[in-house]
Design a protein around this motif. Sequence first.
Motif, PDB file in Angstrom:
ATOM      1  N   VAL A 185      61.872  42.922   7.529  1.00  0.00           N
ATOM      2  CA  VAL A 185      60.807  42.287   8.471  1.00  0.00           C
ATOM      3  C   VAL A 185      61.223  41.052   8.639  1.00  0.00           C
ATOM      4  O   VAL A 185      61.020  40.111   7.764  1.00  0.00           O
ATOM      5  N   SER A 186      61.527  40.740   9.983  1.00  0.00           N
ATOM      6  CA  SER A 186      61.539  39.145  10.310  1.00  0.00           C
ATOM      7  C   SER A 186      60.301  38.531  10.831  1.00  0.00           C
ATOM      8  O   SER A 186      59.567  39.018  11.387  1.00  0.00           O
ATOM      9  N   GLU A 187      60.239  37.281  10.488  1.00  0.00           N
ATOM     10  CA  GLU A 187      59.216  36.493  10.795  1.00  0.00           C
ATOM     11  C   GLU A 187      59.211  36.104  12.235  1.00  0.00           C
ATOM     12  O   GLU A 187      58.308  35.571  12.939  1.00  0.00           O
ATOM     13  N   THR A 188      60.302  36.340  13.117  1.00  0.00           N
ATOM     14  CA  THR A 188      60.423  35.977  14.422  1.00  0.00           C
ATOM     15  C   THR A 188      59.935  36.885  15.289  1.00  0.00           C
ATOM     16  O   THR A 188      60.192  36.961  16.414  1.00  0.00           O
ATOM     17  N   GLY A 189      59.504  38.162  14.720  1.00  0.00           N
ATOM     18  CA  GLY A 189      59.184  39.227  15.659  1.00  0.00           C
ATOM     19  C   GLY A 189      59.945  40.543  15.649  1.00  0.00           C
ATOM     20  O   GLY A 189      60.045  41.399  16.377  1.00  0.00           O
ATOM     21  N   TYR A 190      61.281  40.628  14.801  1.00  0.00           N
ATOM     22  CA  TYR A 190      62.120  41.580  14.861  1.00  0.00           C
ATOM     23  C   TYR A 190      62.213  42.225  13.561  1.00  0.00           C
ATOM     24  O   TYR A 190      61.814  41.899  12.659  1.00  0.00           O
ATOM     25  N   VAL A 191      62.657  43.664  13.663  1.00  0.00           N
ATOM     26  CA  VAL A 191      62.361  44.625  12.716  1.00  0.00           C
ATOM     27  C   VAL A 191      63.836  45.234  12.405  1.00  0.00           C
ATOM     28  O   VAL A 191      64.500  45.489  13.696  1.00  0.00           O
ATOM     29  N   VAL A 192      64.455  45.244  11.418  1.00  0.00           N
ATOM     30  CA  VAL A 192      65.888  45.872  11.031  1.00  0.00           C
ATOM     31  C   VAL A 192      65.236  47.297  10.791  1.00  0.00           C
ATOM     32  O   VAL A 192      64.758  47.499   9.662  1.00  0.00           O
ATOM     33  N   ILE A 193      65.786  48.293  11.653  1.00  0.00           N
ATOM     34  CA  ILE A 193      65.624  49.855  11.169  1.00  0.00           C
ATOM     35  C   ILE A 193      66.913  50.562  10.736  1.00  0.00           C
ATOM     36  O   ILE A 193      67.762  50.422  11.402  1.00  0.00           O
ATOM     37  N   ALA A 194      66.690  51.229   9.581  1.00  0.00           N
ATOM     38  CA  ALA A 194      68.008  51.838   8.924  1.00  0.00           C
ATOM     39  C   ALA A 194      67.695  53.489   9.637  1.00  0.00           C
ATOM     40  O   ALA A 194      66.712  54.083   9.298  1.00  0.00           O
ATOM     41  N   LEU A 195      68.620  53.979  10.686  1.00  0.00           N
ATOM     42  CA  LEU A 195      68.419  54.979  11.108  1.00  0.00           C
ATOM     43  C   LEU A 195      69.087  56.322  10.033  1.00  0.00           C
ATOM     44  O   LEU A 195      68.503  57.460   9.906  1.00  0.00           O
ATOM     45  N   ASN A 196      70.064  55.922   9.365  1.00  0.00           N
ATOM     46  CA  ASN A 196      70.725  56.701   8.237  1.00  0.00           C
ATOM     47  C   ASN A 196      71.269  55.568   7.189  1.00  0.00           C
ATOM     48  O   ASN A 196      71.122  54.560   7.163  1.00  0.00           O
ATOM     49  N   ASP A 197      72.219  56.111   6.432  1.00  0.00           N
ATOM     50  CA  ASP A 197      72.716  55.506   5.532  1.00  0.00           C
ATOM     51  C   ASP A 197      73.600  54.227   5.797  1.00  0.00           C
ATOM     52  O   ASP A 197      73.814  53.065   5.016  1.00  0.00           O
ATOM     53  N   THR A 198      74.228  54.417   7.103  1.00  0.00           N
ATOM     54  CA  THR A 198      75.279  53.658   7.368  1.00  0.00           C
ATOM     55  C   THR A 198      74.885  52.770   8.778  1.00  0.00           C
ATOM     56  O   THR A 198      75.509  51.825   9.075  1.00  0.00           O
ATOM     57  N   THR A 199      74.006  53.455   9.370  1.00  0.00           N
ATOM     58  CA  THR A 199      73.606  52.722  10.945  1.00  0.00           C
ATOM     59  C   THR A 199      72.161  51.770  10.792  1.00  0.00           C
ATOM     60  O   THR A 199      71.250  52.426  10.368  1.00  0.00           O
TER      61      THR A 199
END
Length: 112
Positions: free
Chosen positions: A77-91
């Motif tokens: 979770v970024s403070e700039t308003g972005y979120v990194v989401i892991a769809l599976n183990d590699t993506t």
Amino acid sequence: MSFFISEAAAAAGAPAQAQGSPYSLIIMLVVFGLIFYFMILRPQQKRTKEHKKLMDSISKGDEVLTSGGLVGRVSKVSETGYVVIALNDTTEITVKRDFVAAILPKGTMKAI
């Protein structure tokens, strides 16, 4: 032909209708304003408030559904308003926090 002329003369001689009180227009506008507020504005404000609360509660490890239909686990979770989401183990994908539609119960990804 004289039949139509007599009707026209009778209609022209009829007294004018009495107009309503000047306050009836104001009352009607207030009623329409209240209907507009309670049927449109208030529910929209409530939905916006709930969505903002949802955005603030996103944390690492939550399983989320994006507005595009992607289901994944939040890995950062970024403070700039972005979120990194892991769809599976590699993506992994990065999305704006506003595009998260719902936080899903734990174990939803395995059930799919």
